[in-house]
Design an enzyme around this catalytic site. Structure first.
Site, PDB file in Angstrom:
ATOM      1  N   GLU A  47      15.424 -53.052  -3.216  1.00 44.73           N
ATOM      2  CA  GLU A  47      15.653 -54.301  -4.065  1.00 44.73           C
ATOM      3  C   GLU A  47      14.720 -54.954  -4.604  1.00 44.73           C
ATOM      4  OE1 GLU A  47      17.065 -57.754  -1.852  1.00 44.73           O
ATOM      5  OE2 GLU A  47      16.173 -57.112  -0.077  1.00 44.73           O
ATOM      6  N   ASN A 356      27.195 -56.623   0.246  1.00 49.20           N
ATOM      7  CA  ASN A 356      25.862 -56.663   1.049  1.00 49.20           C
ATOM      8  C   ASN A 356      26.085 -57.858   2.102  1.00 49.20           C
ATOM      9  OD1 ASN A 356      23.092 -56.124   1.831  1.00 49.20           O
ATOM     10  ND2 ASN A 356      22.876 -58.064   0.893  1.00 49.20           N
ATOM     11  N   GLU A 357      26.135 -57.397   3.384  1.00 46.60           N
ATOM     12  CA  GLU A 357      25.804 -58.514   4.047  1.00 46.60           C
ATOM     13  C   GLU A 357      27.031 -59.703   4.078  1.00 46.60           C
ATOM     14  OE1 GLU A 357      22.130 -60.455   4.614  1.00 46.60           O
ATOM     15  OE2 GLU A 357      21.532 -58.859   5.916  1.00 46.60           O
TER      16      GLU A 357
HETATM   17  O1  AHR Z   1      15.427 -57.260   3.147  1.00 40.37           O
HETATM   18  C1  AHR Z   1      15.430 -58.552   2.763  1.00 40.37           C
HETATM   19  C2  AHR Z   1      17.063 -59.134   2.731  1.00 40.37           C
HETATM   20  O2  AHR Z   1      17.411 -59.100   4.313  1.00 40.37           O
HETATM   21  C3  AHR Z   1      18.024 -58.429   2.297  1.00 40.37           C
HETATM   22  O3  AHR Z   1      17.964 -58.642   0.718  1.00 40.37           O
HETATM   23  C4  AHR Z   1      19.120 -59.076   2.709  1.00 40.37           C
HETATM   24  O4  AHR Z   1      20.304 -57.939   2.693  1.00 40.37           O
HETATM   25  C5  AHR Z   1      18.834 -59.357   4.065  1.00 40.37           C
HETATM   26  O5  AHR Z   1      19.341 -60.515   4.417  1.00 40.37           O
END
Ligand code: AHR
Length: 650
Positions: A47, A356-357
């Site tokens: 990312e 995501n999460e």
């Molecule tokens: O990898 C760092 C962050 O950790 C990511 O962006 C997120 O998905 C997680 O909380």
């Protein structure tokens, strides 16, 4: 000599029980197969964080090339002498760029970009420069890469014919054979008399494969060397963004750079989106990996969420378009767009993750959102594995189990202390074999709690202590790779320059000129390169333990796999103890065992040891030949070590 007879031999002086307890033993049982090892077990997660792309893997050298990093000021750009810089929103090259830099003043004018912590100057190197320029009265521009104090010019060129309408100019800047290697450099555009307007000012050094808009070769090579099975992208938080406006809008990352508006990334800086959806796919192809695509699922980091069916359908359709862009033929709307963008062949896409999460979505809307995405994706693409971001057994997952559909996989994330990570080596031994399968989509052993808040306390990359805990956890994933289908460490990349990172501990570090893998990088590489395709059943006895507070866990970790074609056993042993540990091995059911084998070992005395730009290989694996392997053998594993032993059984 058998273990028992050796024990009896010395039992007079030491006592049988004491001896058997003193020396652990592990039996590798080849008489019955274990289970298949997931070929997707080890991949990478990426990312835009820590300047992973802009100022990292993505080759662009100009920081704030489109002048959009701040609405009022011009970060990373400054005027020479009396030169005045302003942002002009009246005459953009394209609506997506939306702004240009106006330079004006009396006398000679000059504008300087400080790059991403300087520029990588090397001898005999070409730099592709391109820019848009216009002016009121015809002029030329003088372009140079020079020392930060301006006393030395490394490479220069001229741009004649700047006129009243926007024109794009390309030129090659080339350093001489005798030029020194340095990052002490700046980029300068000079002219006489203003005003002059500039837009999309870009400089690329040699990129991997010489691809335009390509990647930094050294960082890409470190990734290729891992031979990852997949790349999980585009996030992480980068998928979601802080607000709806800041999510990863894949459609706005396609085509010519002039058509990419860029966007605010969640880690405190703006993304140029020069590394867009198709560049991700090029990167995946360059690594010989497969994509694990995360699609935006209606939830953003400020906890805003769209949970109504109708409104959310727009995002579901967007995800279907994205899948079609990647996999569709030329006769589909989005497949045709991919062809037009320069990639005629459809990509193979087997895994799509929804969000995501989403355990952070306190409204609890994820289950219904997941169902809407799951049903739509499965209807059109029944073979795609759909991954849920909650429903696993980490704390986020437990919060919101998914009951209305059975996800193909659930994504579990662990940023854990080194102790917790070692304790988790047995975590998956007791998981329900009926599934869903597990994707450990972010994990890392940390020697700093809350690595996102205590950025400068540790790191920037893991030390040996972390690598050992990481390896212990990997033995558990490998042993349970019938249920743990995929895993990827996070974060992957970090620019180690001051101010470059937002996360304390990251796998691979680099500055402007060079890059290095951490001890954890090498531990992973050792596991990835020696995966095997079946597990070997093992039984251990007399294993040492370690305690912290009331908790006692193993102090020696192992897993074993085999390459069923060649008969090579990959035995992995992790010794976190401060002393060497001897282990007796027994191999049962092998046709034959070659007495000579190979050992790959990562070890160090000081758990705090790290690799750095100055000492990139301080903690790195050593390969050696070993002898006297047989049905029974003993090996000693040094203190603080990770070992892969290759035993040939045919
Ligand atoms: O990898 C760092 C962050 O950790 C990511 O962006 C997120 O998905 C997680 O909380």
């Amino acid at each position: 000599m058998s273990l028992l007879s050796r024990a009896l031999l010395v039992s007079g002086s030491l006592g049988l029980v004491a001896l058997l307890n003193a020396q652990p033993s592990i039996t590798l049982d080849l008489t019955k197969p274990g289970h298949k090892v997931s070929p997707m077990l080890y991949g990478l997660m990426t990312e835009e964080i820590n300047h992973s792309y802009d100022g990292g893997l993505y080759g662009e050298l100009i920081q704030n090339r489109a002048f959009k990093d701040n609405g009022r000021t011009t970060p990373h750009w400054s005027g020479l002498g009396e030169t005045k810089l302003t942002l002009d929103h009246e005459h953009p090259v394209t609506p997506e760029l939306g702004v240009s830099l106006k330079i004006e003043g009396a006398g000679p004018l000059g504008v300087v970009n400080d790059g991403y912590w300087g520029f990588p100057i090397r001898p005999s190197t070409s730099y592709r420069c391109s820019l848009y320029a216009r002016c009121e009265a015809a002029k030329s521009l003088e372009i140079s890469l020079e020392s930060a104090d301006g006393t030395k010019v490394y490479a220069s060129g001229s741009v004649p014919g700047v006129e009243s309408g926007w024109k794009k100019f390309d030129l090659l800047l080339r350093t001489s054979r005798t030029e020194a290697t340095t990052s002490d450099a700046r980029f300068v555009i000079r002219t006489t008399g203003g005003p002059v307007w500039l837009s999309l000012v870009s400089v690329f050094p040699a990129t991997y494969g010489d691809h335009p808009n390509g990647f930094r070769p050294d960082v890409l090579r470190l990734l290729q060397d891992m031979k990852p099975a997949f790349l999980r992208f585009p996030g992480g938080n980068y998928l979601e963004g802080n607000t709806f406006r800041d999510r990863f809008e894949w459609k706005r990352t396609l085509g010519p750079l002039e058509k990419r508006p860029g966007h605010q990334a969640p880690w405190g800086y703006r993304s140029s989106d020069g590394l867009g959806l198709l560049e991700y796919m090029n990167w995946i192809e360059d690594m010989g990996a497969r994509p694990v695509l995360a699609v935006f699922a209606g939830y953003v980091l400020n906890h805003d969420v769209i949970d109504s069916n109708t409104e959310l359908q727009g995002f579901v359709n967007d995800a279907l378009d994205e899948i079609e862009y990647l996999t569709g033929g030329p006769n589909t709307k989005w497949g045709a767009k991919r062809v037009a963008d320069g990639h005629p062949k459809p990509f193979t896409l087997d895994y799509v993750e929804v969000g995501n999460e989403d355990g952070f979505d306190d409204s609890g809307s994820y289950e219904k959102r997941f169902v809407q995405f799951y049903d739509a994706i499965k209807k059109k693409y029944p073979k795609i594995n759909v991954i849920s971001t909650t429903g696993g057994k980490d704390w986020l997952g437990l919060k919101f189990p998914i009951r209305l559909r059975k996800p193909d996989l659930v994504d579990e994330h662990y940023y854990s202390s080194t102790w917790e990570m070692m304790a988790m080596a047995t975590k998956y031994d007791s998981y329900d074999r009926k599934g869903p399968r597990i994707f450990v989509g972010e994990w890392a052993a940390q020697d700093v709690p809350e690595p996102w808040t205590r950025v400068n306390e540790k790191g920037p990359t893991p030390n040996l202590n972390c690598a050992i805990a990481d390896a212990a956890f990997m033995t558990g994933m490998e042993r349970n790779s019938d249920i743990v289908e995929m895993s990827c460490y996070a974060p992957l990349l970090v620019n180690v320059n001051p101010g470059g990172r937002q996360w304390a501990v990251n796998l691979i570090g680099y500055d402007t000129l060079s890059s290095f893998g951490s001890p954890s990088y090498y531990a992973q590489k050792m596991f990835m390169a020696n995966l095997g395709d079946w597990t070997v059943r093992t039984a251990a006895s007399g294993m040492p333990t370690q305690s912290q507070g009331n908790q006692t866990i193993d102090a020696l970790f192992h897993s074993a796999t085999i390459d069923s074609k060649t008969g090579t056993i990959f035995l992995k042993v992790v010794n976190p103890q401060a002393t060497a540990q001897a282990v007796d091995f027994r191999v049962v059911g092998a046709k034959s065992i070659r007495s000579n084998g190979t050992q790959i070992q990562l070890a160090g005395e000081d758990l705090k040891s790290m690799n750095t730009i100055a000492e990139p290989m301080k903690i790195s694996p050593k390969t050696s030949n070993v002898s006297e392997l047989s049905e029974r053998f003993t090996r000693t594993f040094p203190a603080h070590s990770v070992t892969v032993l290759k035993i040939e059984t045919r």
